[in-house]
Design an enzyme around this catalytic site. Structure first.
Site, PDB file in Angstrom:
ATOM      1  CB  CYS A   1       6.627  -0.383  13.219  1.00  0.00           C
ATOM      2  SG  CYS A   1       4.896  -0.585  13.709  1.00  0.00           S
TER       3      CYS A   1
ATOM      4  NE  ARG B   1       9.867   0.076   7.950  1.00  0.00           N
ATOM      5  CZ  ARG B   1      10.019  -0.865   7.033  1.00  0.00           C
ATOM      6  NH1 ARG B   1      10.684  -0.587   5.933  1.00  0.00           N
ATOM      7  NH2 ARG B   1       9.528  -2.058   7.209  1.00  0.00           N
TER       8      ARG B   1
ATOM      9  CD1 TRP C   1       0.429   3.139   9.874  1.00  0.00           C
ATOM     10  CD2 TRP C   1       0.055   0.952  10.179  1.00  0.00           C
ATOM     11  NE1 TRP C   1      -0.744   2.826   9.240  1.00  0.00           N
ATOM     12  CE2 TRP C   1      -1.002   1.494   9.411  1.00  0.00           C
ATOM     13  CE3 TRP C   1       0.027  -0.403  10.498  1.00  0.00           C
ATOM     14  CZ2 TRP C   1      -2.069   0.723   8.950  1.00  0.00           C
ATOM     15  CZ3 TRP C   1      -1.035  -1.168  10.040  1.00  0.00           C
ATOM     16  CH2 TRP C   1      -2.065  -0.613   9.281  1.00  0.00           C
TER      17      TRP C   1
ATOM     18  CG  ASN D   1       7.620  -3.868  11.226  1.00  0.00           C
ATOM     19  OD1 ASN D   1       6.425  -3.579  11.203  1.00  0.00           O
ATOM     20  ND2 ASN D   1       8.336  -4.010  10.132  1.00  0.00           N
ATOM     21  N   GLY D   2       5.417  -5.770  12.893  1.00  0.00           N
ATOM     22  CA  GLY D   2       4.676  -6.952  12.476  1.00  0.00           C
ATOM     23  C   GLY D   2       3.538  -7.254  13.426  1.00  0.00           C
TER      24      GLY D   2
ATOM     25  CD  GLU E   1      -1.798   5.893  -8.580  1.00  0.00           C
ATOM     26  OE1 GLU E   1      -0.832   6.537  -8.138  1.00  0.00           O
ATOM     27  OE2 GLU E   1      -2.288   4.910  -7.969  1.00  0.00           O
TER      28      GLU E   1
ATOM     29  CE  LYS F   1       0.107   8.327  -5.881  1.00  0.00           C
ATOM     30  NZ  LYS F   1      -0.450   7.051  -5.424  1.00  0.00           N
TER      31      LYS F   1
ATOM     32  CD  GLU G   1      -2.103   7.466  -1.492  1.00  0.00           C
ATOM     33  OE1 GLU G   1      -2.026   6.471  -0.760  1.00  0.00           O
ATOM     34  OE2 GLU G   1      -1.528   7.543  -2.593  1.00  0.00           O
TER      35      GLU G   1
ATOM     36  CG  HIS H   1     -24.184   0.361 -16.005  1.00  0.00           C
ATOM     37  ND1 HIS H   1     -25.377  -0.025 -16.584  1.00  0.00           N
ATOM     38  CD2 HIS H   1     -23.269   0.350 -17.011  1.00  0.00           C
ATOM     39  CE1 HIS H   1     -25.199  -0.281 -17.856  1.00  0.00           C
ATOM     40  NE2 HIS H   1     -23.915  -0.052 -18.147  1.00  0.00           N
TER      41      HIS H   1
ATOM     42  CE  LYS I   1       6.929   4.629  -0.616  1.00  0.00           C
ATOM     43  NZ  LYS I   1       6.149   5.322  -1.637  1.00  0.00           N
TER      44      LYS I   1
END
Length: 604
Positions: free
Chosen positions: A2, A27, A74, A98-99, A476, A480, A483, A499, A599
């Protein structure tokens, strides 16, 4: 995760709080809110969803006052609805957080047993009532905060207002949730990071773990966790407004993709000078093992680095996801080195990995993008990427800057160990100087990449394949795409496709393959044949040589410049970023603020 902003000063704060939240929305953007003190009373505005909704409410009801706090959320505890939005408050206290308060359940039960009623589902609300309870018993706001902090477990940052105290703002930090204080003329500021404070001041200090501070327009009095007065260094905030704006680009992500030639060159210039690599002097020649830990995209950078360190420098490397690392309690060698990779330098899982490594005697080297971050401050050595502020939630320029620094690190380790002679070392180091112009060439292929995005936009599932050093790039590329476009995507080592994943192949499942013409090309060409035989659409990233070998079986090519083992990962990362970006645009998703993400990940 946050974002927190606070101002106590000598002029109206309402609009400035909103402006600060705009800088912090990366954030978290599930909800937002502000609170101010005016004529001794607390006033609050909150709104579900993105900041624009709160701005609309503020236009109708602009809050007055010279002291206030703001928050962009968030969601962790409780749905992202207005009743769970911050600030949380009662008749005496208003605060943002935040947390995570890890012991919120027993605290809530104790408070409810005393007859206190809760209105939200959050862990944050327990702090409001805990502070108020101490004030009801006669404690001053400062005493109430001090007593309350000692009862809270977890990692958190707090900014707190009090009814009747127009010139008082209290800030506190514990664990991996960062908090910075800013010094102004007749004003003090608090923010989750320097980005929020950049338009307000260039003088900041960072609270250490356990610190809390009493802010007034005249300044701040800081205390450490045992309530002893303490001072922290005040540093200059060099962020400019232009560095944190989108400029002429539609999105931060696109701006940051196109900044990569410059940020890669800046990283090279910082550490590669006159043919010599200037990085921390670690005992590479006697290193028993390098242990790398990181999260998300930074973890994939670590996986690529493993190939370089083991192949070029012949140093054993273990790479682990930070959120899993410490819980395995792995044995670590004497005189080993731990390498932590993080864009923000505040990733709480990576901080926990750092703590575990330190407690097991490892020398700590961090690769971060923020010199004043928690990870940097707790490391023995720091290598700073030169990416500048990265606002887009999906990491782009930070990733390639990390790769650049890691390539330099592997080369220097190989030189010190004597694995590379001076001639080979200089050739490879000089070869990295071609990386920025190679990236410029790739960026000029954007129109072609837009066309390839048409292939992916209607898919529900996409596979990404790579071999060797390009396997982490497949991971990666899949990350991308998923998300920011919300298309399910998975990356695989191409040799593993047979496999299990080959069962997924059909005409509606595109397969993106990273396949430069290198020593493993013949192997991945066979895997491409296997995909073609199952009728899945193929989209292959390769070079002229690779395309010549595959032209009869591949549906779609993107022809990239010839590369080396040190330049290929960054060169091939850029089209994967653009492919995800343009697919997301076609699908109409929010590129810079994808749903459910944030982020700076400061919660476990």
């Amino acid at each position: 995760m946050c974002g927190i902003i606070g101002i106590v000063g000598n002029k109206p704060v309402g609009q400035r709080l909103l402006d600060g939240l705009e800088k912090l929305e990366y954030r978290g953007y599930d909800s937002a809110g502000i609170a101010t003190i005016h004529k001794g009373q607390i006033y609050r505005l909150r709104a579900e969803g993105k900041l624009v909704n709160l701005k609309g409410k503020f236009l109708e009801d602009p809050l007055q006052g010279y002291n206030g706090i703001g928050h962009t959320r968030w969601a962790t505890h409780g749905q992202p609805i207005e009743i769970n939005a911050h600030p949380h408050q009662n008749s005496k206290v208003s605060l943002v957080h935040n947390g995570i308060i890890e012991n919120h359940t027993p605290l809530r039960q104790e408070l409810e047993a005393k007859g206190i009623l809760f209105e939200s589902e959050t862990d944050t609300e327990v702090v409001v009532h805990l502070i108020s309870l101490y004030m009801d018993k006669g404690s001053t706001p400062q005493e109430a905060v001090s007593k309350s902090l000692k009862q809270l477990n977890g990692a958190f940052a707090l900014a707190i207002l009090f009814k009747g105290y127009e010139n008082l703002l209290i800030a506190a930090r514990k664990g991996g949730s960062p908090l910075a204080l800013g010094y102004g003329q007749g004003e003090m500021y608090v923010g989750s990071d320097a980005i929020a404070l950049a338009p307000l001041t260039n003088k900041i200090c960072y609270l250490e773990d356990g610190d809390w501070g009493i802010l007034s327009p005249e300044g701040v009095t800081l205390y450490e966790k045992n309530d002893h007065p303490v001072s922290r260094p005040v540093v200059e905030n060099h962020l400019s407004e232009s560095a944190i704006s989108k400029g002429s680009y539609d999105h931060y992500m696109l701006k940051e993709i196109f900044e990569q030639p410059r940020t890669i060159e800046a990283t090279l210039n910082a550490y590669l000078r006159e043919g010599k690599i200037d990085i921390p002097k670690l005992p590479w020649d006697s290193l028993p093992r390098l242990t790398i830990s990181a999260c998300g995209t930074a973890y994939y950078a670590g996986l690529i680095a493993k190939y370089w360190f083991e192949k070029i420098a012949r140093i054993p490397v273990e790479v682990d996801i930070a959120s899993e690392f410490r819980y395995r309690t792995p044995p670590l060698p004497e005189k080993g080195v731990g390498l932590l990779i993080s864009q923000s330098g505040e990733t709480i899982d990576t901080l926990a990995a750092l703590d575990y490594m330190k407690s097991n005697g490892q020398t700590i080297l961090s690769l971060v993008n923020v010199q004043t971050s928690s990870i940097a401050r707790q490391s023995d050595y720091v290598l700073l990427t030169q990416a500048g502020p990265e606002i887009g939630v999906a990491s782009t320029k930070a990733f390639t800057s990390q790769l650049t620094a890691l390539a330099l690190m592997a080369l220097e380790a190989a030189r010190i160990k004597g694995v590379l002679n001076e001639k080979a070392f200089k050739e490879k180091a000089q070869g990295l100087r071609f990386l920025p112009p190679l990236c410029e060439k790739v960026l000029r292929l954007e129109e072609q990449i837009k066309g390839l995005a048409q292939v992916l936009m209607k898919a529900k599932n996409v596979l990404f394949l790579g071999r060797g050093i390009h396997y982490p790039l497949a991971l990666e590329g899949a990350l991308k795409l998923k998300e920011i476009s919300y298309i399910h995507a998975e990356g695989y080592a191409a040799g593993e496709m047979k496999h299990g994943p080959i069962a997924l192949l059909e005409k509606d499942v595109p397969v993106v393959v990273v396949a430069p013409y290198d020593e493993l090309f013949e192997k991945i060409a066979s895997n491409i044949q296997e995909v073609a035989a199952r009728g899945a659409p193929l989209l292959v990233l390769t070079d002229q040589k690779g395309a010549a070998h595959l032209k009869d079986i591949v549906d779609h090519f993107l022809i990239l410049p010839m590369t080396s083992d040190l330049t290929a990962p960054s060169v091939y990362a850029i089209p994967l970023q653009l492919l995800a970006y343009h697919t997301a645009l076609l699908k109409g998703t929010d590129v810079d603020q994808p749903r459910n993400l944030a982020k700076s990940v400061t919660v476990e």
